[in-house]
Design an enzyme around this catalytic site. Structure first.
Site, PDB file in Angstrom:
ATOM      1  N   GLY A 177       9.334 -11.669  -1.802  1.00  0.00           N
ATOM      2  CA  GLY A 177      10.198 -11.079  -0.785  1.00  0.00           C
ATOM      3  C   GLY A 177      11.157 -12.068  -0.164  1.00  0.00           C
ATOM      4  O   GLY A 177      12.279 -11.706   0.215  1.00  0.00           O
ATOM      5  N   ASP A 195       0.821  -1.218   0.000  1.00  0.00           N
ATOM      6  CA  ASP A 195       0.000   0.000   0.000  1.00  0.00           C
ATOM      7  C   ASP A 195       0.852   1.264   0.000  1.00  0.00           C
ATOM      8  O   ASP A 195       0.346   2.358  -0.217  1.00  0.00           O
ATOM      9  CB  ASP A 195      -0.968   0.009   1.175  1.00  0.00           C
ATOM     10  CG  ASP A 195      -0.272  -0.043   2.533  1.00  0.00           C
ATOM     11  OD1 ASP A 195       0.560   0.840   2.809  1.00  0.00           O
ATOM     12  OD2 ASP A 195      -0.569  -0.958   3.324  1.00  0.00           O
ATOM     13  N   ASP A 224       6.640  -5.651   6.397  1.00  0.00           N
ATOM     14  CA  ASP A 224       5.293  -5.078   6.471  1.00  0.00           C
ATOM     15  C   ASP A 224       4.367  -6.013   5.707  1.00  0.00           C
ATOM     16  O   ASP A 224       4.024  -5.775   4.557  1.00  0.00           O
ATOM     17  CB  ASP A 224       5.311  -3.667   5.868  1.00  0.00           C
ATOM     18  CG  ASP A 224       3.936  -3.026   5.820  1.00  0.00           C
ATOM     19  OD1 ASP A 224       2.972  -3.629   6.322  1.00  0.00           O
ATOM     20  OD2 ASP A 224       3.825  -1.920   5.251  1.00  0.00           O
TER      21      ASP A 224
END
Length: 285
Positions: free
Chosen positions: A142, A90, A160
């Protein structure tokens, strides 16, 4: 989750509770190769992002999370220049990181490009720094990114992620933490969202155990309010390679930070380092 009578309700089975938002309409829905992303307009909390049935953020209260996963670690490190964000699609965490003028580069690696595209469209205020010359946005795995990250090249790794299921499951185990440990410099800091200390203390303990198996020696879990998440109380956990690290922070720099925040302050940072007794007892602090 359920939608009825103009309400979006997320049920949280571990505590037999739920959180709900009155909605005026559904704005968008995308099924990416990884997950379903929905955007709703609420009557009181701005826009609402849902991923696979779980509330991710609202316009009104996302600042708690984005500020607390970023600024405590950045002010704890002596001079953070190279930051990697795993997840964070985001882009709110990236925005907070790049408020620090000493940061020279910030790479955000999220597996799902659609999260970022939806955020750019419906939460543009979170994406102010996407075009910053110091920012690099990657859409990739990731886990693989950290495994291939050069040794000793990163000052801070911020994880995150969504909850430890689905695409984020691999971000909560010893193998991933070993990659983070290798990539971090000797004074580097790992910080990860660590769920609700009110409902999921066992998960936090397990995370810290896995981090320890990977080589990290000191830990600090910081609780903070997050109204849109189950129990309304969330946390991040910092990990250091250094033994007996006290996670002291650059208080003078935090007080004179030179940028606006809605929740984080130097005084708040001082207070959050002292865990509530039930958390301290459970985590052995």
């Amino acid at each position: 989750m359920s939608t009825n009578d103009n309400w979006y309700i997320e049920h949280f089975q571990p505590t037999g509770s739920a959180i709900g938002y009155r909605i005026s309409g559904k704005l968008d829905e995308v099924q990416s190769p990884f997950q379903k992303i929905e955007i709703y307009q609420t009557t009181d909390w701005g826009k609402l992002m849902i991923i696979d049935g779980a509330v991710m953020l609202t316009s009104r209260d996302n600042f708690f999370y984005h500020e607390m996963i970023s600024h405590p670690a950045l002010f704890t490190h002596a001079a953070p220049k190279r930051v990697v964000i795993i997840g964070g699609g985001d882009c709110g965490t990236l925005r907070e990181v790049l408020k620090h003028p000493g940061v020279e580069s910030a790479t955000q690696c999220d597996i799902d490009e659609q999260v970022t595209r939806m955020s750019e469209k419906y939460f543009p205020e979170l994406c102010d720094s996407n075009d910053d010359a110091r920012a690099e946005l990657l859409f990739d795995d990731g886990v693989a990114y950290m495994a291939n990250c050069p040794a000793g090249s990163v000052d801070i790794v911020i994880v995150d992620s969504t909850d430890p299921v689905g695409p984020a499951e691999g971000l909560f185990n010893k193998s991933f933490y070993e990659s983070c440990f290798k990539a971090l410099k000797d004074d580097g800091i790992l910080v990860q969202q660590s769920e609700s200390p009110l409902a999921l203390l066992d998960l936090i303990k397990e995370m810290r155990t896995e981090m320890g198996k990977a080589g990290f020696q000191s830990f600090k879990t910081l609780p903070f309010p997050q109204p849109c998440y189950p129990t309304g109380w969330w946390s991040v956990t910092m990990a250091s390679k250094q033994a007996n690290a006290d996670f002291a922070f650059r208080q003078a720099d935090a007080q004179a930070k030179g940028f606006d925040t809605l929740y984080y302050t130097a005084h708040l940072h001082t207070g959050v380092l002292v865990a509530p007794p039930f958390v301290a007892k459970a985590l052995g602090e």
